[in-house]
Design an enzyme around this catalytic site. Structure first.
Site, PDB file in Angstrom:
ATOM      1  N   ASP A 123       0.846  -1.194   0.000  1.00 14.65           N
ATOM      2  CA  ASP A 123       0.000   0.000   0.000  1.00 14.65           C
ATOM      3  C   ASP A 123       0.882   1.245   0.000  1.00 14.65           C
ATOM      4  O   ASP A 123       1.824   1.345   0.788  1.00 14.65           O
ATOM      5  CB  ASP A 123      -0.915  -0.004   1.223  1.00 14.65           C
ATOM      6  CG  ASP A 123      -2.093   0.949   1.034  1.00 14.65           C
ATOM      7  OD1 ASP A 123      -2.461   1.229  -0.121  1.00 14.65           O
ATOM      8  OD2 ASP A 123      -2.639   1.413   2.053  1.00 14.65           O
ATOM      9  N   HIS A 130      -3.541  14.109   0.999  1.00 14.09           N
ATOM     10  CA  HIS A 130      -3.738  13.216   2.149  1.00 14.09           C
ATOM     11  C   HIS A 130      -2.510  13.230   3.055  1.00 14.09           C
ATOM     12  O   HIS A 130      -2.627  13.379   4.280  1.00 14.09           O
ATOM     13  CB  HIS A 130      -4.024  11.793   1.659  1.00 14.09           C
ATOM     14  CG  HIS A 130      -4.065  10.778   2.765  1.00 14.09           C
ATOM     15  ND1 HIS A 130      -5.085  10.716   3.690  1.00 14.09           N
ATOM     16  CD2 HIS A 130      -3.189   9.794   3.117  1.00 14.09           C
ATOM     17  CE1 HIS A 130      -4.844   9.731   4.553  1.00 14.09           C
ATOM     18  NE2 HIS A 130      -3.696   9.159   4.227  1.00 14.09           N
ATOM     19  N   GLU A 196     -10.175   4.150   4.140  1.00 15.74           N
ATOM     20  CA  GLU A 196      -9.259   4.859   3.255  1.00 15.74           C
ATOM     21  C   GLU A 196      -9.691   4.551   1.826  1.00 15.74           C
ATOM     22  O   GLU A 196      -9.726   3.400   1.408  1.00 15.74           O
ATOM     23  CB  GLU A 196      -7.800   4.449   3.509  1.00 15.74           C
ATOM     24  CG  GLU A 196      -7.315   4.965   4.856  1.00 15.74           C
ATOM     25  CD  GLU A 196      -5.810   4.930   5.031  1.00 15.74           C
ATOM     26  OE1 GLU A 196      -5.129   4.165   4.311  1.00 15.74           O
ATOM     27  OE2 GLU A 196      -5.308   5.682   5.897  1.00 15.74           O
ATOM     28  N   GLU A 198      -9.242   4.238  -1.890  1.00 16.87           N
ATOM     29  CA  GLU A 198      -8.052   4.027  -2.710  1.00 16.87           C
ATOM     30  C   GLU A 198      -8.412   3.341  -4.028  1.00 16.87           C
ATOM     31  O   GLU A 198      -9.492   2.785  -4.189  1.00 16.87           O
ATOM     32  CB  GLU A 198      -7.039   3.144  -1.969  1.00 16.87           C
ATOM     33  CG  GLU A 198      -6.640   3.692  -0.594  1.00 16.87           C
ATOM     34  CD  GLU A 198      -5.398   3.021  -0.018  1.00 16.87           C
ATOM     35  OE1 GLU A 198      -4.613   2.426  -0.790  1.00 16.87           O
ATOM     36  OE2 GLU A 198      -5.223   3.108   1.214  1.00 16.87           O
ATOM     37  N   ASP A 230      -9.041   0.580   2.356  1.00  9.19           N
ATOM     38  CA  ASP A 230      -8.029   0.159   3.324  1.00  9.19           C
ATOM     39  C   ASP A 230      -8.524   0.532   4.719  1.00  9.19           C
ATOM     40  O   ASP A 230      -8.168   1.568   5.278  1.00  9.19           O
ATOM     41  CB  ASP A 230      -6.700   0.855   2.986  1.00  9.19           C
ATOM     42  CG  ASP A 230      -5.622   0.585   4.016  1.00  9.19           C
ATOM     43  OD1 ASP A 230      -5.704  -0.442   4.702  1.00  9.19           O
ATOM     44  OD2 ASP A 230      -4.693   1.414   4.117  1.00  9.19           O
ATOM     45  N   ARG A 234      -7.429   3.651  13.680  1.00  8.87           N
ATOM     46  CA  ARG A 234      -6.485   4.730  13.948  1.00  8.87           C
ATOM     47  C   ARG A 234      -5.858   4.645  15.326  1.00  8.87           C
ATOM     48  O   ARG A 234      -4.698   5.048  15.506  1.00  8.87           O
ATOM     49  CB  ARG A 234      -7.189   6.086  13.799  1.00  8.87           C
ATOM     50  CG  ARG A 234      -7.778   6.341  12.434  1.00  8.87           C
ATOM     51  CD  ARG A 234      -6.722   6.331  11.358  1.00  8.87           C
ATOM     52  NE  ARG A 234      -7.281   6.609  10.040  1.00  8.87           N
ATOM     53  CZ  ARG A 234      -6.623   6.404   8.904  1.00  8.87           C
ATOM     54  NH1 ARG A 234      -5.386   5.911   8.919  1.00  8.87           N
ATOM     55  NH2 ARG A 234      -7.184   6.681   7.752  1.00  8.87           N
ATOM     56  N   GLN A 237      -3.305   1.845  15.179  1.00  9.45           N
ATOM     57  CA  GLN A 237      -2.229   2.310  14.298  1.00  9.45           C
ATOM     58  C   GLN A 237      -1.342   3.339  15.006  1.00  9.45           C
ATOM     59  O   GLN A 237      -0.112   3.296  14.927  1.00  9.45           O
ATOM     60  CB  GLN A 237      -2.866   2.917  13.046  1.00  9.45           C
ATOM     61  CG  GLN A 237      -1.869   3.429  12.010  1.00  9.45           C
ATOM     62  CD  GLN A 237      -2.560   4.172  10.858  1.00  9.45           C
ATOM     63  OE1 GLN A 237      -3.795   4.260  10.805  1.00  9.45           O
ATOM     64  NE2 GLN A 237      -1.779   4.701   9.951  1.00  9.45           N
ATOM     65  N   LYS A 250      -4.052  -2.088  10.286  1.00  8.31           N
ATOM     66  CA  LYS A 250      -4.451  -2.162   8.877  1.00  8.31           C
ATOM     67  C   LYS A 250      -4.746  -3.598   8.417  1.00  8.31           C
ATOM     68  O   LYS A 250      -5.509  -3.798   7.474  1.00  8.31           O
ATOM     69  CB  LYS A 250      -3.303  -1.642   7.991  1.00  8.31           C
ATOM     70  CG  LYS A 250      -2.881  -0.216   8.254  1.00  8.31           C
ATOM     71  CD  LYS A 250      -3.755   0.742   7.499  1.00  8.31           C
ATOM     72  CE  LYS A 250      -3.133   2.139   7.477  1.00  8.31           C
ATOM     73  NZ  LYS A 250      -3.962   3.056   6.691  1.00  8.31           N
ATOM     74  N   THR A 254      -8.884  -5.628   4.100  1.00 10.91           N
ATOM     75  CA  THR A 254      -8.804  -4.668   2.998  1.00 10.91           C
ATOM     76  C   THR A 254      -9.831  -5.124   1.961  1.00 10.91           C
ATOM     77  O   THR A 254      -9.774  -6.256   1.503  1.00 10.91           O
ATOM     78  CB  THR A 254      -7.397  -4.676   2.361  1.00 10.91           C
ATOM     79  OG1 THR A 254      -6.416  -4.421   3.363  1.00 10.91           O
ATOM     80  CG2 THR A 254      -7.286  -3.634   1.259  1.00 10.91           C
ATOM     81  N   GLU A 359      -9.516  12.649   8.115  1.00 11.50           N
ATOM     82  CA  GLU A 359      -9.374  13.965   7.480  1.00 11.50           C
ATOM     83  C   GLU A 359     -10.715  14.708   7.463  1.00 11.50           C
ATOM     84  O   GLU A 359     -10.774  15.902   7.732  1.00 11.50           O
ATOM     85  CB  GLU A 359      -8.874  13.811   6.050  1.00 11.50           C
ATOM     86  CG  GLU A 359      -7.444  13.317   5.925  1.00 11.50           C
ATOM     87  CD  GLU A 359      -7.159  12.912   4.503  1.00 11.50           C
ATOM     88  OE1 GLU A 359      -6.668  13.743   3.727  1.00 11.50           O
ATOM     89  OE2 GLU A 359      -7.451  11.757   4.154  1.00 11.50           O
TER      90      GLU A 359
HETATM   91 CA    CA Z   1      -3.836   3.109   2.929  1.00 13.20          CA
END
Ligand code: CA
Length: 411
Positions: A123, A130, A196, A198, A230, A234, A237, A250, A254, A359
């Site tokens: 990834d 971002h 996420e 993607e 993804d 948080r 992480q 993570k 996925t 975000e």
């Molecule tokens: Ca990612």
């Protein structure tokens, strides 16, 4: 069939984003436990491509009459083009109509599966917006971008075995977390579960260990793209990532779309990436490739429980799929059929173009106001869906398959 008002599966409404100009590949079965077969999406139907190939006496039956896309992925660019040309003829040439029609199944009647066996999963972190947003959130006293960011596509190795197809429930992960004011870490279900948004690149043709794949060979190796979520915890992480990369925050899941859009369907969507603001080393330098751009103009929509929460544009991504591939192999690491690499979260310049909740809500400080309540991060039962389209030939849209998933409580 001109003159009739009835639409059979081979008479798509004009402008259908899954028309004969698109033809994405997936794997389906009739019923969850039925035999898996390669399918090609046509409108709201799936063509059993292997069965059609056999009925038409096609030389491509061996590639298509398969339970996974891997043999087709491995066959290489010439075969990809030849098979696509054949499929286009099967669904557009009137002489094939009666032969092909019995092999069309309504989408609503089939089960879609993970379309290829995922080999390695990497990834990246290719959106400047971002990366800058996360830098501002977590390192407010520093430059938003680390010094390496514009010199190489930053990435990490993810967990291939937990890539799941769209529609698969995602179990809220448990793990360690420790807030700045906590004296010690605690263990429990993540309380900051995020998305996420993607794009995933699907590698077809392998490369030998000890060799690298130059920018110009991107399309000899990459078969197509999918949408990718993804999922990211948080809190897990944040505590585990220092000083190495993302791990358990993570690796629990996925999600990828059930449909792989071949690069050959995206020629009209190709676009030059943003202007580079620092010179690149030769193996990444694509400034002379303006007649062969490797960016894509994809318009993505992210919904939470049916409410649109963001519309990230893919065209602004700083690093292209060709550069990510070149970087991933520049040390001699080999490619395998079924390798998957993600673009990293796609965020535009505007607040309504951000690809992750961290975000959108600025780390939970500004929760989203949705008709069914406020959201900082995901709650159990939440359903996140990403859809996308790209400009196609003659103004028609190329639809990408959706990626959707529902969060379920920790088991
Ligand atoms: Ca990612």
């Amino acid at each position: 069939m001109a003159g009739t008002s009835e639409h059979t599966p081979l008479d798509l409404p004009e402008g259908d984003p899954f028309g004969a100009h698109n033809l994405p590949y997936g794997v389906f079965s009739e019923g969850p436990d039925g035999e898996r077969r390669v399918g090609v999406r046509l409108g709201d139907h799936v063509l059993d491509a292997g069965a059609a190939a056999l009925a038409l006496g096609s030389p491509y039956a061996a590639l298509l009459a398969q339970p996974t896309l891997n043999p087709l992925l491995a066959a290489g660019r010439t075969a990809w083009s030849d098979v696509r040309r054949a499929l286009t003829a099967w669904v557009t040439v009137p002489a094939h109509r009666d032969t092909v029609r019995p092999f069309l199944h309504p989408l609503a009647s089939v089960t879609l599966h993970l379309p290829f066996e995922v080999a390695d999963y990497v990834d990246f972190y290719a959106s400047e917006n971002h990366a800058s947003n996360l830098g501002r959130l977590f390192r407010p006293d520093e430059e938003p971008l680390k010094p390496n960011w514009k010199h190489l596509p930053v990435g990490y190795h993810g967990r291939a075995g937990t890539v799941v197809v769209s529609g698969t429930d995602v179990v809220r992960p448990s793990g360690q977390r420790k807030g700045p004011a906590d004296p010690a870490p605690v263990f429990g279900p993540s309380v900051r579960l995020d998305i996420e948004t993607e794009v995933g690149y699907v590698v077809g043709v392998p490369s030998a260990q000890g060799t690298s794949v130059p920018l110009a060979s991107y399309r000899d190796h990459v078969f197509g793209i999918c949408l990718l979520n993804d999922w990211s915890a948080r809190d897990i992480q944040n505590w585990e990532t220092v000083p190495l990369g993302p791990h358990l925050g993570k690796s629990f899941a996925t999600s990828v779309s059930a449909w792989i859009t071949p690069l050959d369907a995206l020629d009209a969507a190709r676009t030059a990436p943003p202007e580079r603001t620092v010179p690149l080393l030769p193996y990444l330098d694509d400034t002379d490739a303006t007649d062969d751009p490797a960016g894509y103009d994809l318009r993505i929509t992210v919904s939470l429980n049916g409410h649109v929460i963001s519309e990230p544009p893919f065209s602004g991504m700083y690093w292209t799929g060709a550069q990510m591939l070149a970087h991933m192999t520049v040390n001699g690491a080999s490619l395998r059929t079924g390798d998957l690499y993600g673009s990293g979260t796609i965020s535009g310049t505007e607040e309504n173009e951000r690809g992750s909740l961290i975000e959108m809500t600025w780390n939970g400080q500004r929760p989203l106001e949705l008709p069914d309540g406020k959201r900082g991060f995901l709650e159990d039962g939440d359903v996140v869906t990403m859809t996308a389209w790209a400009p196609g030939p003659g103004g028609v849209r190329v639809g990408l398959g959706e990626v959707t998933g529902r969060v379920v409580g920790h088991r």
